[in-house]
Write an enzyme that holds these catalytic residues in place. Sequence first.
Site, PDB file in Angstrom:
ATOM      1  N   PHE A  59       0.808  -1.222   0.000  1.00 12.35           N
ATOM      2  CA  PHE A  59       0.000   0.000   0.000  1.00 12.35           C
ATOM      3  C   PHE A  59       0.840   1.271   0.000  1.00 12.35           C
ATOM      4  O   PHE A  59       0.295   2.369   0.133  1.00 12.35           O
ATOM      5  CB  PHE A  59      -0.958  -0.010   1.199  1.00 12.35           C
ATOM      6  CG  PHE A  59      -0.277  -0.156   2.549  1.00 12.35           C
ATOM      7  CD1 PHE A  59       0.317   0.939   3.164  1.00 12.35           C
ATOM      8  CD2 PHE A  59      -0.231  -1.384   3.191  1.00 12.35           C
ATOM      9  CE1 PHE A  59       0.938   0.820   4.404  1.00 12.35           C
ATOM     10  CE2 PHE A  59       0.395  -1.528   4.431  1.00 12.35           C
ATOM     11  CZ  PHE A  59       0.984  -0.415   5.027  1.00 12.35           C
ATOM     12  N   ARG A  87      -1.242   6.347  21.032  1.00 12.55           N
ATOM     13  CA  ARG A  87      -1.721   5.206  20.231  1.00 12.55           C
ATOM     14  C   ARG A  87      -3.104   4.761  20.731  1.00 12.55           C
ATOM     15  O   ARG A  87      -3.982   4.429  19.944  1.00 12.55           O
ATOM     16  CB  ARG A  87      -0.740   4.027  20.308  1.00 12.55           C
ATOM     17  CG  ARG A  87       0.657   4.280  19.770  1.00 12.55           C
ATOM     18  CD  ARG A  87       0.761   4.280  18.276  1.00 12.55           C
ATOM     19  NE  ARG A  87       0.351   3.045  17.663  1.00 12.55           N
ATOM     20  CZ  ARG A  87       0.464   2.802  16.353  1.00 12.55           C
ATOM     21  NH1 ARG A  87       0.990   3.725  15.536  1.00 12.55           N
ATOM     22  NH2 ARG A  87       0.057   1.676  15.836  1.00 12.55           N
ATOM     23  N   THR A  93      -5.520   0.758  13.728  1.00 14.87           N
ATOM     24  CA  THR A  93      -5.262   1.278  12.379  1.00 14.87           C
ATOM     25  C   THR A  93      -6.539   1.288  11.533  1.00 14.87           C
ATOM     26  O   THR A  93      -6.805   2.259  10.813  1.00 14.87           O
ATOM     27  CB  THR A  93      -4.193   0.397  11.686  1.00 14.87           C
ATOM     28  OG1 THR A  93      -3.043   0.313  12.550  1.00 14.87           O
ATOM     29  CG2 THR A  93      -3.787   0.981  10.345  1.00 14.87           C
ATOM     30  N   HIS A 117      -1.964   9.924  12.518  1.00 16.86           N
ATOM     31  CA  HIS A 117      -0.741   9.137  12.691  1.00 16.86           C
ATOM     32  C   HIS A 117      -0.210   9.367  14.098  1.00 16.86           C
ATOM     33  O   HIS A 117      -0.284  10.483  14.611  1.00 16.86           O
ATOM     34  CB  HIS A 117       0.332   9.577  11.688  1.00 16.86           C
ATOM     35  CG  HIS A 117       1.690   9.024  12.025  1.00 16.86           C
ATOM     36  ND1 HIS A 117       2.098   7.769  11.627  1.00 16.86           N
ATOM     37  CD2 HIS A 117       2.704   9.514  12.803  1.00 16.86           C
ATOM     38  CE1 HIS A 117       3.312   7.527  12.120  1.00 16.86           C
ATOM     39  NE2 HIS A 117       3.695   8.566  12.832  1.00 16.86           N
ATOM     40  N   GLU A 128      10.791  10.768  13.926  1.00 16.93           N
ATOM     41  CA  GLU A 128       9.665  11.485  13.319  1.00 16.93           C
ATOM     42  C   GLU A 128       9.576  12.930  13.817  1.00 16.93           C
ATOM     43  O   GLU A 128       9.270  13.838  13.035  1.00 16.93           O
ATOM     44  CB  GLU A 128       8.366  10.729  13.621  1.00 16.93           C
ATOM     45  CG  GLU A 128       8.314   9.379  12.897  1.00 16.93           C
ATOM     46  CD  GLU A 128       7.089   8.544  13.231  1.00 16.93           C
ATOM     47  OE1 GLU A 128       6.259   8.991  14.056  1.00 16.93           O
ATOM     48  OE2 GLU A 128       6.958   7.452  12.648  1.00 16.93           O
TER      49      GLU A 128
HETATM   50  P1  ADP Z   1      -0.402   2.723  12.122  1.00 18.27           P
HETATM   51  O1  ADP Z   1      -0.628   4.072  11.442  1.00 18.27           O
HETATM   52  O2  ADP Z   1      -1.567   2.316  12.958  1.00 18.27           O
HETATM   53  O3  ADP Z   1       0.907   2.656  12.858  1.00 18.27           O
HETATM   54  P2  ADP Z   1       0.839   1.115  10.014  1.00 18.27           P
HETATM   55  O4  ADP Z   1       2.142   1.639  10.515  1.00 18.27           O
HETATM   56  O5  ADP Z   1       0.681  -0.347   9.848  1.00 18.27           O
HETATM   57  O6  ADP Z   1      -0.374   1.634  10.941  1.00 18.27           O
HETATM   58  O7  ADP Z   1       0.525   1.760   8.590  1.00 18.27           O
HETATM   59  C1  ADP Z   1       0.808   3.116   8.334  1.00 18.27           C
HETATM   60  C2  ADP Z   1      -0.358   3.739   7.599  1.00 18.27           C
HETATM   61  O8  ADP Z   1      -0.469   3.115   6.313  1.00 18.27           O
HETATM   62  C3  ADP Z   1      -1.732   3.528   8.229  1.00 18.27           C
HETATM   63  O9  ADP Z   1      -2.027   4.431   9.261  1.00 18.27           O
HETATM   64  C4  ADP Z   1      -2.650   3.696   7.047  1.00 18.27           C
HETATM   65  O10 ADP Z   1      -2.846   5.079   6.705  1.00 18.27           O
HETATM   66  C5  ADP Z   1      -1.837   3.041   5.930  1.00 18.27           C
HETATM   67  N1  ADP Z   1      -2.207   1.630   5.782  1.00 18.27           N
HETATM   68  C6  ADP Z   1      -1.943   0.608   6.632  1.00 18.27           C
HETATM   69  N2  ADP Z   1      -2.430  -0.564   6.196  1.00 18.27           N
HETATM   70  C7  ADP Z   1      -3.023  -0.285   5.008  1.00 18.27           C
HETATM   71  C8  ADP Z   1      -3.714  -1.079   4.027  1.00 18.27           C
HETATM   72  N3  ADP Z   1      -3.889  -2.401   4.198  1.00 18.27           N
HETATM   73  N4  ADP Z   1      -4.203  -0.448   2.931  1.00 18.27           N
HETATM   74  C9  ADP Z   1      -4.029   0.874   2.743  1.00 18.27           C
HETATM   75  N5  ADP Z   1      -3.374   1.689   3.623  1.00 18.27           N
HETATM   76  C10 ADP Z   1      -2.884   1.118   4.734  1.00 18.27           C
HETATM   77 MG    MG Z   2       2.859   2.747  12.156  1.00 17.37          MG
END
Ligand code: ADP
Ligand code: MG
Length: 139
Positions: A59, A87, A93, A117, A128
């Site tokens: 993605f 968090r 997520t 985020h 970050e």
């Molecule tokens: P988080 O933001 O909860 O830490 P991740 O680090 O796994 O989640 O992913 C970063 C960001 O990527 C997510 O907040 C979301 O915007 C995007 N994302 C995550 N998984 C997917 C997916 N399966 N399809 C599309 N976008 C995704």
């Molecule tokens: Mg993340």
Amino acid sequence: MAIERTLSIIKPDAVEKNTIGGIIQLIEAADLKVKAAKMMHLTKRQAQGFYAVHKERPFFGELVEFMTRSPVVVMCLEGENAIQRYRDVMGATDPKKAADGTIRKKYGANIGENASHGSDAKETAAFEIGYFFPGLEIS
Ligand code: ADP
Ligand code: MG
């Protein structure tokens, strides 16, 4: 418990929907303090650099497109155990799986467009925060 700092981004979907204030209210209600904040429209390069850990994920392209489509609000938050607590304030997520009252449940649309985020660990928070705020911009 230690005082920590974490990086928060109010993502394009939430800014577009006029929910900056609602998200900041949830942050403040959780006793997290906004130490620095700015609105910016990320370039492709800035978004790719920020999410570099995800560059092999399927993605990644979609994520960079989304994060650059309109402005975001970037904030440095501070408080006791701020990284994990933020968090928890954000929720899972995928907004469908996020607990009631969380940012993502209230304001997220789907697993990609999920309103916010938050850094996930001490090391990522340090990277970050430094990515967006030179030390002098945080009081
Ligand atoms: P988080 O933001 O909860 O830490 P991740 O680090 O796994 O989640 O992913 C970063 C960001 O990527 C997510 O907040 C979301 O915007 C995007 N994302 C995550 N998984 C997917 C997916 N399966 N399809 C599309 N976008 C995704
Ligand atoms: Mg993340």
